[in-house]
Design a protein around this motif. Structure first.
Motif, short mmCIF file in Angstrom:
data_model
loop_
_atom_site.label_atom_id
_atom_site.label_comp_id
_atom_site.label_asym_id
_atom_site.label_seq_id
_atom_site.Cartn_x
_atom_site.Cartn_y
_atom_site.Cartn_z
N PRO A 98 0.70 -1.25 0.06
CA PRO A 98 0.00 -0.20 0.00
C PRO A 98 0.85 1.16 0.15
N ALA A 99 2.01 1.21 0.52
CA ALA A 99 3.08 2.51 0.55
C ALA A 99 3.12 2.93 -0.96
N GLU A 100 3.06 2.13 -1.89
CA GLU A 100 3.33 2.63 -3.30
C GLU A 100 2.12 3.20 -3.65
N TYR A 101 1.04 3.14 -3.17
CA TYR A 101 -0.15 4.03 -3.64
C TYR A 101 -0.52 5.11 -2.84
N SER B 163 2.59 -0.08 10.24
CA SER B 163 3.47 -1.18 10.09
C SER B 163 2.99 -2.46 10.65
N TYR B 164 1.95 -2.11 11.57
CA TYR B 164 1.18 -3.09 12.29
C TYR B 164 -0.11 -3.26 11.93
N ILE B 165 -0.64 -4.40 11.53
CA ILE B 165 -1.98 -4.89 11.11
C ILE B 165 -2.16 -6.24 11.81
N PRO B 166 -3.26 -6.34 12.62
CA PRO B 166 -3.69 -7.55 13.50
C PRO B 166 -3.63 -8.74 12.34
N ARG C 37 -0.22 3.69 16.56
CA ARG C 37 1.04 4.03 16.92
C ARG C 37 2.13 3.35 16.03
N SER C 38 1.69 2.55 15.02
CA SER C 38 2.54 1.89 14.02
C SER C 38 2.66 2.86 12.77
N ILE C 39 1.99 3.92 12.66
CA ILE C 39 1.86 4.79 11.45
C ILE C 39 2.91 6.12 11.97
N VAL C 40 3.88 6.15 11.09
CA VAL C 40 4.98 7.29 11.24
C VAL C 40 4.47 8.29 10.42
N CYS C 41 4.04 9.28 11.06
CA CYS C 41 3.49 10.50 10.42
C CYS C 41 4.40 11.79 10.73
#
Length: 167
Positions: free
Chosen positions: A34-37, A44-47, A163-167
């Motif tokens: 998804p980072a490419e779009y 970075s964390y999805i259950p 918290r796994s989203i680096v913004c």
């Protein structure tokens, strides 16, 4: 590459946003990053048990430049045991979003009728709205972007995703 499903006009909240926009939907099939779009870093964390489903891109017409400008995006993940359902309204979704105009929940959104509680997301003050079955975490970062994570995960899991989203 994700498949473009459809687009349709809708309205943005009237307080500080343009009134007309387009929403584009892209369906993922499991192998894409998804980072490419996206214009924002995906979590970075999805259950375990959730699969990337689609990306919604909200745009407004920019008169100055003569093209659409992205004002928000939502990555949606679906819980695997509900992915075969006929529509997304029957699927269990986890949504991760950013918006240039902030989170402005509609009056019909029952989750915001509850008093939010404070939560820290990587040093940014946030709010968590909770009902018995749904939770929403919203926080703003520098540059006036608002992020939010919404789903039926328990409180700690939803905070871990945020918290796994680096913004």
């Amino acid at each position: 590459m994700p498949q473009r499903l459809h687009r349709h006009p809708t309205e943005l909240p009237p307080d500080n946003a343009p009134s007309l926009r387009e929403i584009f939907f892209f369906r993922f099939y499991g192998w894409e990053n998804p980072a490419e779009y996206t214009s924002f870093p995906p979590p970075s964390y999805i259950p375990e048990g959730y699969t990337l489903y689609d990306l919604q891109i909200a745009t407004v017409w920019n008169e100055t430049y003569g093209h659409y400008t992205t004002v928000g995006e939502t990555l949606r993940y679906v819980r695997n045991d509900t992915i075969q359902n006929a529509s997304t309204t029957d699927m269990t979704l986890l949504g991760i979003s950013w918006s240039k105009y902030g989170y402005n929940p509609h009056t019909r959104d029952q989750i915001v009728t509850r008093e939010p509680k404070p939560v820290d997301i990587r040093g940014y003050p946030g709010r968590i709205y909770e009902t018995e079955s749904d939770r929403l975490i919203a926080w703003a970062v520098a540059g006036n972007a608002t992020y939010y994570v919404r789903g039926s995960l328990d409180r700690d899991e939803l905070i871990r995703v945020a918290r796994s989203i680096v913004c």
